[in-house]
Motif scaffolding. Sequence first.
Motif, PDB file in Angstrom:
ATOM      1  N   GLY A   1       0.813  -1.201   0.000  1.00 31.29           N
ATOM      2  CA  GLY A   1       0.000   0.000   0.000  1.00 31.29           C
ATOM      3  C   GLY A   1       0.845   1.248   0.000  1.00 31.29           C
ATOM      4  O   GLY A   1       2.061   1.199   0.175  1.00 31.29           O
ATOM      5  N   VAL A   2       0.180   2.378  -0.218  1.00 28.02           N
ATOM      6  CA  VAL A   2       0.819   3.687  -0.178  1.00 28.02           C
ATOM      7  C   VAL A   2       0.240   4.445   1.017  1.00 28.02           C
ATOM      8  O   VAL A   2      -0.978   4.479   1.210  1.00 28.02           O
ATOM      9  N   ILE A   3       1.116   5.004   1.828  1.00 28.63           N
ATOM     10  CA  ILE A   3       0.666   5.791   2.969  1.00 28.63           C
ATOM     11  C   ILE A   3       1.152   7.223   2.829  1.00 28.63           C
ATOM     12  O   ILE A   3       2.231   7.479   2.307  1.00 28.63           O
ATOM     13  N   LYS A   4       0.317   8.146   3.312  1.00 28.75           N
ATOM     14  CA  LYS A   4       0.634   9.572   3.236  1.00 28.75           C
ATOM     15  C   LYS A   4       0.184  10.235   4.520  1.00 28.75           C
ATOM     16  O   LYS A   4      -0.315   9.551   5.424  1.00 28.75           O
ATOM     17  N   ALA A   5       0.370  11.539   4.627  1.00 28.86           N
ATOM     18  CA  ALA A   5      -0.024  12.264   5.834  1.00 28.86           C
ATOM     19  C   ALA A   5      -1.478  11.977   6.172  1.00 28.86           C
ATOM     20  O   ALA A   5      -2.350  12.011   5.297  1.00 28.86           O
ATOM     21  N   GLY A   6      -1.742  11.656   7.427  1.00 29.18           N
ATOM     22  CA  GLY A   6      -3.078  11.270   7.872  1.00 29.18           C
ATOM     23  C   GLY A   6      -3.232   9.769   7.987  1.00 29.18           C
ATOM     24  O   GLY A   6      -4.161   9.285   8.633  1.00 29.18           O
ATOM     25  N   ASP A   7      -2.329   9.032   7.345  1.00 27.40           N
ATOM     26  CA  ASP A   7      -2.348   7.570   7.415  1.00 27.40           C
ATOM     27  C   ASP A   7      -1.391   7.090   8.506  1.00 27.40           C
ATOM     28  O   ASP A   7      -0.402   7.749   8.820  1.00 27.40           O
ATOM     29  N   ILE A   8      -1.689   5.929   9.053  1.00 26.11           N
ATOM     30  CA  ILE A   8      -0.807   5.237   9.986  1.00 26.11           C
ATOM     31  C   ILE A   8      -0.663   3.805   9.492  1.00 26.11           C
ATOM     32  O   ILE A   8      -1.641   3.185   9.074  1.00 26.11           O
ATOM     33  N   GLN A   9       0.541   3.276   9.565  1.00 24.76           N
ATOM     34  CA  GLN A   9       0.819   1.905   9.138  1.00 24.76           C
ATOM     35  C   GLN A   9       1.423   1.141  10.312  1.00 24.76           C
ATOM     36  O   GLN A   9       2.233   1.694  11.061  1.00 24.76           O
ATOM     37  N   ILE A  10       1.032  -0.130  10.459  1.00 27.55           N
ATOM     38  CA  ILE A  10       1.654  -0.974  11.468  1.00 27.55           C
ATOM     39  C   ILE A  10       1.991  -2.331  10.864  1.00 27.55           C
ATOM     40  O   ILE A  10       1.242  -2.855  10.036  1.00 27.55           O
TER      41      ILE A  10
END
Length: 237
Positions: free
Chosen positions: A84-93
């Motif tokens: 996936g692609v994450i950007k500001a506002g996203d959180i990844q774990i």
Amino acid sequence: MKTILHKASERGSADHGWLKPNHYFSFGGWYDPSKVHFGLLRVLNDDFIAGGGAFPKHPHDNMEIVTIPFEGALHHKDSTGGEGVIKAGDIQIMSAGSGIQHSEANDSSTDPATLFQVWVFPKVRNIKPRYDQRTFDVAGRDGKWQVVVSPKEEDNALWINQDARFALADLSAGKEITYTNGFKGNGVFLVVIKGSAEVNGITLGEKDAIGISETDEFVVKAGENAELLAIEVPMGE
């Protein structure tokens, strides 16, 4: 209340051209015996990744890895099939568990990306590796704590394999906010992402951090408008 100050100016740093990290705790080629970990928080890296920059596929195991992007976007791919692609506002774990391989790359060939990557020791070792990400409404942290990572169902956050919580808040100048532990006896590593704040009479500037323990509640007062990150972790070693 016990506190330990981590000034931004005292962080470890490196320059790999495409990658410019700042380390709150000993990492890679930088070692400070007084800054190895805070409780079960092992790594907090403040990374700048140039356009086109990428971490090639590499392994991890038995670590809870949280990524919080601020500018730009990051492309993730791992051996569980997670992508996936994450950007500001996203959180990844990512729970590395029994073993995982992953790669991360700036999703832009020209624009930089900035992010925090955080490693927390797991509660249960050798679990099945897992990956998750979510977009959070940043309006939900205006003047209050928005819990984004937690094992508690009622927090409606990304699940973590540890009695730990991550919360973000945006605080207007002069305003106060109280942080109350989700788990009694935990410590909190508080980072001022932007702006300035005061805790227990200690002034924190941008990217300064403070480890707070031996209390289950404390008050933060913003100097300038402040963006805050609270990382709550067990204090066992």
